[in-house]
Design a protein around this motif. Structure first.
Motif, PDB file in Angstrom:
ATOM      1  N   SER A  18       0.858  -1.194   0.000  1.00 41.50           N
ATOM      2  CA  SER A  18       0.000   0.000   0.000  1.00 41.50           C
ATOM      3  C   SER A  18       0.888   1.235   0.000  1.00 41.50           C
ATOM      4  N   PRO A  19       1.321   1.691  -1.180  1.00 40.83           N
ATOM      5  CA  PRO A  19       2.212   2.852  -1.258  1.00 40.83           C
ATOM      6  C   PRO A  19       1.522   4.122  -0.779  1.00 40.83           C
ATOM      7  N   SER A  20       2.306   5.079  -0.311  1.00 42.45           N
ATOM      8  CA  SER A  20       1.756   6.345   0.169  1.00 42.45           C
ATOM      9  C   SER A  20       1.166   7.143  -0.983  1.00 42.45           C
ATOM     10  N   GLU A  21       0.344   8.125  -0.649  1.00 49.66           N
ATOM     11  CA  GLU A  21      -0.261   8.972  -1.666  1.00 49.66           C
ATOM     12  C   GLU A  21       0.790   9.710  -2.482  1.00 49.66           C
ATOM     13  N   MET A  22       1.895  10.119  -1.826  1.00 48.10           N
ATOM     14  CA  MET A  22       2.961  10.810  -2.537  1.00 48.10           C
ATOM     15  C   MET A  22       3.563   9.931  -3.620  1.00 48.10           C
ATOM     16  N   PHE A  23       3.835   8.662  -3.282  1.00 48.24           N
ATOM     17  CA  PHE A  23       4.405   7.769  -4.279  1.00 48.24           C
ATOM     18  C   PHE A  23       3.425   7.519  -5.415  1.00 48.24           C
ATOM     19  N   CYS A  24       2.171   7.397  -5.098  1.00 48.35           N
ATOM     20  CA  CYS A  24       1.164   7.158  -6.133  1.00 48.35           C
ATOM     21  C   CYS A  24       1.057   8.349  -7.086  1.00 48.35           C
ATOM     22  N   GLU A  25       1.313   9.541  -6.565  1.00 47.57           N
ATOM     23  CA  GLU A  25       1.164  10.751  -7.380  1.00 47.57           C
ATOM     24  C   GLU A  25       2.400  11.047  -8.218  1.00 47.57           C
ATOM     25  N   TYR A  26       3.600  10.771  -7.665  1.00 47.12           N
ATOM     26  CA  TYR A  26       4.818  11.235  -8.324  1.00 47.12           C
ATOM     27  C   TYR A  26       5.739  10.142  -8.854  1.00 47.12           C
ATOM     28  N   TYR A  27       5.656   8.932  -8.332  1.00 47.15           N
ATOM     29  CA  TYR A  27       6.660   7.927  -8.647  1.00 47.15           C
ATOM     30  C   TYR A  27       6.036   6.655  -9.209  1.00 47.15           C
ATOM     31  N   ILE A  28       6.914   5.835  -9.794  1.00 49.98           N
ATOM     32  CA  ILE A  28       6.511   4.465 -10.101  1.00 49.98           C
ATOM     33  C   ILE A  28       6.584   3.670  -8.806  1.00 49.98           C
ATOM     34  N   TYR A  29       5.592   2.864  -8.538  1.00 48.51           N
ATOM     35  CA  TYR A  29       5.537   2.132  -7.283  1.00 48.51           C
ATOM     36  C   TYR A  29       5.077   0.699  -7.536  1.00 48.51           C
ATOM     37  N   MET A  30       5.395  -0.186  -6.586  1.00 42.97           N
ATOM     38  CA  MET A  30       5.022  -1.588  -6.689  1.00 42.97           C
ATOM     39  C   MET A  30       3.728  -1.828  -5.926  1.00 42.97           C
ATOM     40  N   LEU A  31       2.810  -2.553  -6.573  1.00 38.24           N
ATOM     41  CA  LEU A  31       1.521  -2.860  -5.959  1.00 38.24           C
ATOM     42  C   LEU A  31       1.506  -4.246  -5.324  1.00 38.24           C
ATOM     43  N   LEU A  32       2.116  -5.205  -5.973  1.00 38.72           N
ATOM     44  CA  LEU A  32       2.225  -6.559  -5.434  1.00 38.72           C
ATOM     45  C   LEU A  32       3.320  -7.300  -6.167  1.00 38.72           C
ATOM     46  N   THR A 149      10.429  -0.539   2.406  1.00 41.27           N
ATOM     47  CA  THR A 149       9.849   0.805   2.338  1.00 41.27           C
ATOM     48  C   THR A 149       9.358   1.086   0.923  1.00 41.27           C
ATOM     49  N   ASP A 150       8.547   2.137   0.794  1.00 45.12           N
ATOM     50  CA  ASP A 150       8.102   2.564  -0.535  1.00 45.12           C
ATOM     51  C   ASP A 150       9.302   2.858  -1.429  1.00 45.12           C
ATOM     52  N   ILE A 151      10.341   3.442  -0.840  1.00 46.95           N
ATOM     53  CA  ILE A 151      11.541   3.775  -1.609  1.00 46.95           C
ATOM     54  C   ILE A 151      12.229   2.508  -2.105  1.00 46.95           C
ATOM     55  N   ASP A 152      12.363   1.508  -1.238  1.00 46.16           N
ATOM     56  CA  ASP A 152      12.992   0.243  -1.631  1.00 46.16           C
ATOM     57  C   ASP A 152      12.251  -0.391  -2.804  1.00 46.16           C
ATOM     58  N   LEU A 153      10.931  -0.432  -2.694  1.00 51.57           N
ATOM     59  CA  LEU A 153      10.123  -1.066  -3.731  1.00 51.57           C
ATOM     60  C   LEU A 153      10.184  -0.273  -5.035  1.00 51.57           C
ATOM     61  N   SER A 154      10.132   1.056  -4.913  1.00 55.52           N
ATOM     62  CA  SER A 154      10.209   1.897  -6.101  1.00 55.52           C
ATOM     63  C   SER A 154      11.552   1.723  -6.804  1.00 55.52           C
ATOM     64  N   CYS A 155      12.628   1.678  -6.030  1.00 56.24           N
ATOM     65  CA  CYS A 155      13.958   1.497  -6.612  1.00 56.24           C
ATOM     66  C   CYS A 155      14.077   0.142  -7.310  1.00 56.24           C
ATOM     67  N   THR A 156      13.446  -0.879  -6.759  1.00 57.65           N
ATOM     68  CA  THR A 156      13.464  -2.195  -7.397  1.00 57.65           C
ATOM     69  C   THR A 156      12.819  -2.134  -8.766  1.00 57.65           C
ATOM     70  N   VAL A 157      11.661  -1.466  -8.854  1.00 53.88           N
ATOM     71  CA  VAL A 157      10.977  -1.336 -10.143  1.00 53.88           C
ATOM     72  C   VAL A 157      11.823  -0.521 -11.116  1.00 53.88           C
ATOM     73  N   TYR A 158      12.290   0.648 -10.663  1.00 59.52           N
ATOM     74  CA  TYR A 158      13.083   1.510 -11.532  1.00 59.52           C
ATOM     75  C   TYR A 158      14.343   0.807 -12.014  1.00 59.52           C
ATOM     76  N   ASP A 159      15.081   0.177 -11.096  1.00 58.96           N
ATOM     77  CA  ASP A 159      16.326  -0.488 -11.472  1.00 58.96           C
ATOM     78  C   ASP A 159      16.081  -1.595 -12.489  1.00 58.96           C
ATOM     79  N   THR A 160      14.993  -2.335 -12.298  1.00 54.77           N
ATOM     80  CA  THR A 160      14.666  -3.418 -13.219  1.00 54.77           C
ATOM     81  C   THR A 160      14.362  -2.878 -14.609  1.00 54.77           C
ATOM     82  N   LEU A 161      13.533  -1.846 -14.685  1.00 54.98           N
ATOM     83  CA  LEU A 161      13.186  -1.265 -15.978  1.00 54.98           C
ATOM     84  C   LEU A 161      14.404  -0.611 -16.626  1.00 54.98           C
ATOM     85  N   CYS A 162      15.253   0.006 -15.803  1.00 50.25           N
ATOM     86  CA  CYS A 162      16.464   0.628 -16.343  1.00 50.25           C
ATOM     87  C   CYS A 162      17.425  -0.420 -16.902  1.00 50.25           C
TER      88      CYS A 162
END
Length: 284
Positions: A18-32, A149-162
């Motif tokens: 359940s990512p924070s509202e900030m991550f949902c608005e500004y970043y790529i985030y992991m849902l599951l 954390t939201d940051i850890d999960l976001s970095c995982t997605v970003y790093d994978t796509l990068c």
């Protein structure tokens, strides 16, 4: 948590976030994310109402229907799907894969861009083991009941796509002109792109002398090995700068540079502008 989805075995697990509202608005985030072991009854059919999907195939085969075309994903392959488009995937016998659903303001754009570059949703990348290792680290944390954390999960997605994007930047000679030895050196570079690598490291990996490697590498690719490695790093840095808000110092460290200054100098000399200027220009 245990998965009881039809066609999955008792070993299968998935985790919701359940990512924070900030991550949902500004970043790529992991849902599951999940680690599935499937039998021949596993089948998913969607009309197009789900966030983008990443799959890493560990074993077996997965049939994917996307944009009215049938594709086959085997062990080591990566699958990207814009799940807001109608699609389906199913297993004929048995298969094992890691996956995650992700979303965010640029998630669909990035996903479709990567699929378009590849001309199909199934990717065959020589750095797939590095991607698997990154995801395995995430599942190791989750298996110990630790919540990333939201940051850890976001970095995982970003790093994978990068990591996927990085393979579309450096153009070499045709694959048929590359020997197995040089192909293995390039693969080693890509898998270890976040580590400081020397010419001796590259030569030692394939058990040849540094001088012979330099000669053969330049002959087959038209580029010295360390220059090729530098291009790989700079091109991956471009992707990270364009698609994330990570700091310059963090990017420098993640790509194996000895200091932020050395990264800035390397980037500026090859691109013509600093990393900060590149980030600003790419956002206009």
């Amino acid at each position: 948590m245990k998965c009881y989805e039809k066609g999955t075995t008792n070993e299968s697990v998935y985790y919701f976030f359940s990512p924070s509202e900030m991550f949902c608005e500004y970043y790529i985030y992991m849902l599951l994310c999940g680690h599935f072991y499937c039998d021949a009854s596993y089948k998913i059919v969607r009309e197009g109402n789900t966030s983008p999907l990443f799959i890493y195939m560990i074993s077996g085969e997965l049939n994917i229907r996307y944009h009215n075309q049938l594709h086959l994903a085997a062990a080591g392959d990566i699958v990207l799907l814009d799940c807001y488009q109608p699609h389906s995937y199913y297993c004929n016998s048995s298969c094992e894969f890691l996956f995650f659903h992700y979303n965010g303001p640029t998630a669909i754009t990035i996903t479709n861009h990567l699929i378009s570059q590849n001309q199909k949703p199934v990717f065959k990348l020589t750095n797939h083991l590095a991607i698997k290792e990154k995801l395995s680290g995430l599942f190791d944390v989750l298996s110990k009941d630790r919540l990333p954390t939201d940051i850890d999960l976001s970095c995982t997605v970003y790093d994978t796509l990068c990591q996927i994007q990085a393979f579309n930047y450096v153009t070499t000679t045709a694959p048929s002109a590359i020997s197995d030895t040089i192909a293995e050196v390039i693969n080693y570079m890509k898998i270890n792109i976040r580590e400081p690598i020397s010419l001796n490291d590259l030569a030692g990996h394939v058990n040849i002398s540094p001088s012979y490697l330099s000669h053969q590498f330049r002959k087959e690719t038209g580029c010295p090995p360390m220059e090729y490695l530098s291009r790989l790093k700079i091109n991956l840095a471009k992707t990270i700068l364009r698609s994330t808000n990570r700091t310059i110092s963090d990017i420098a460290a993640s790509l194996g540079y000895s200091s932020t200054a050395s990264f800035i100098n390397a980037f500026s000399s090859r691109v013509g502008i600093s990393p900060g200027q590149f980030r600003k220009s790419s956002l206009l």
